[in-house]
Design an enzyme around this catalytic site. Structure first.
Site: not given
Ligand code: E4P
Length: 284
Positions: A92
């Site tokens: 990522k």
């Molecule tokens: C995406 O891959 C992130 O890990 C996640 O969805 C972020 O979510 P949040 O905005 O609820 O922290």
């Protein structure tokens, strides 16, 4: 639509294995998971996540730094150390590192890492243009952050909200229509058009839709992971938009299954199976 779990909790990933098609983690989710465990070795813990997810179920692991050379070496580290376990590691990388470095750095890293054959999930996507650039740079996945876009818009509109509250952008569109008929000057009408202050993106779900349509226009094969999902109503809307993947926290997965009338029905059937002697049939 594939369903990933948005979690770094080994117990949650285990609980849903067989149901979910992949896992997304981020440094915050890992911090929360590790804080609960006193003596955990992060390297072993991440290895366990990859193993539980298993072959064919991608696990997104995020880089930790913001400088390009460091992001590249971390991406290589993650792939080298964990992909051997089940061949499922996706790295990522934030689309832009903004004030920490040059805004173009993330994109360059995505290009370099994808060019080495390491699958990349371009994360923290808040606009269709970011998704488009990430796809052009070779990302295998883009993660539009549905909930955080809704947070941003609600803040601009001065709406107070809780993290899991559903944002009804259609109500804002109705309000705009109403106000438009009262607009005295063309400038007022223009202001109304971008009331959300998000360059024409009306909500997190709308962002996913716009990315999907723009990818279709150009035959882009990068897969869309609708991320930052906070409630079931968002999931329903995402199902209609139709990205390839949605990643969900465990509580949203749980909420997708629950309904008071289902629970009531199960109770009534259970009791009637007792009263009619039907259950005895199975007891030999
Ligand atoms: C995406 O891959 C992130 O890990 C996640 O969805 C972020 O979510 P949040 O905005 O609820 O922290």
């Amino acid at each position: 639509m594939k369903i990933f779990i948005d979690s770094a909790e080994v117990d949650e990933i285990k609980k849903y294995s067989g149901i979910i098609d992949g896992v997304t983690t981020n440094p915050t989710l890992l911090r929360i998971a590790v804080e609960k465990r006193k003596e955990v070795k992060l390297k072993d813990y991440i290895a366990e996540i990859c193993e539980i997810a298993g072959k064919g179920r991608p696990v997104s692991l995020e880089v930790a730094s913001v400088l390009p050379e460091k992001m590249i070496s971390e991406a290589e580290y993650l792939y080298r150390n964990f992909n051997g376990i089940a061949g499922n590691v996706v790295v990522k990388i934030p689309i832009s590192v903004g004030s920490f470095g040059s805004s173009i750095d993330g994109l360059k890293v995505i290009k370099e890492i994808s060019g080495k054959g390491i699958p990349v999930n371009a994360t923290l996507i808040m606009t269709p243009s970011q998704a488009f650039l990430a796809a052009k740079a070779g990302a295998s996945y883009v993660s539009p952050f549905v909930g955080r876009v809704d947070d941003y818009i609600r803040k601009k509109l001065g709406i107070s909200f809780g993290k899991e509250d559903y944002y009804d952008s259609s109500a804002v569109q109705e309000y705009k229509k109403l106000k438009l008929s009262e607009a005295k000057m063309i400038e007022d009408a223009f202001k109304l058009y971008d009331l959300e202050g998000n360059s024409g993106v009306l909500s997190g779900v709308d962002l996913v839709e716009k990315i999907k349509r723009s990818f279709e226009n150009y035959g882009i094969r990068t897969e869309i992971i609708a991320a930052s999902i906070r409630n079931v109503r968002q999931v329903y809307q995402i199902m209609i938009v139709g990205p390839q993947i949605v990643t969900l926290p465990a509580y949203v997965l749980e909420d997708m299954i629950k309904h008071p009338k289902t629970e009531e029905g199960v109770k009534i059937f259970y009791e009637d199976a007792e009263k009619s002697g039907y259950r005895e049939l199975f007891e030999g």
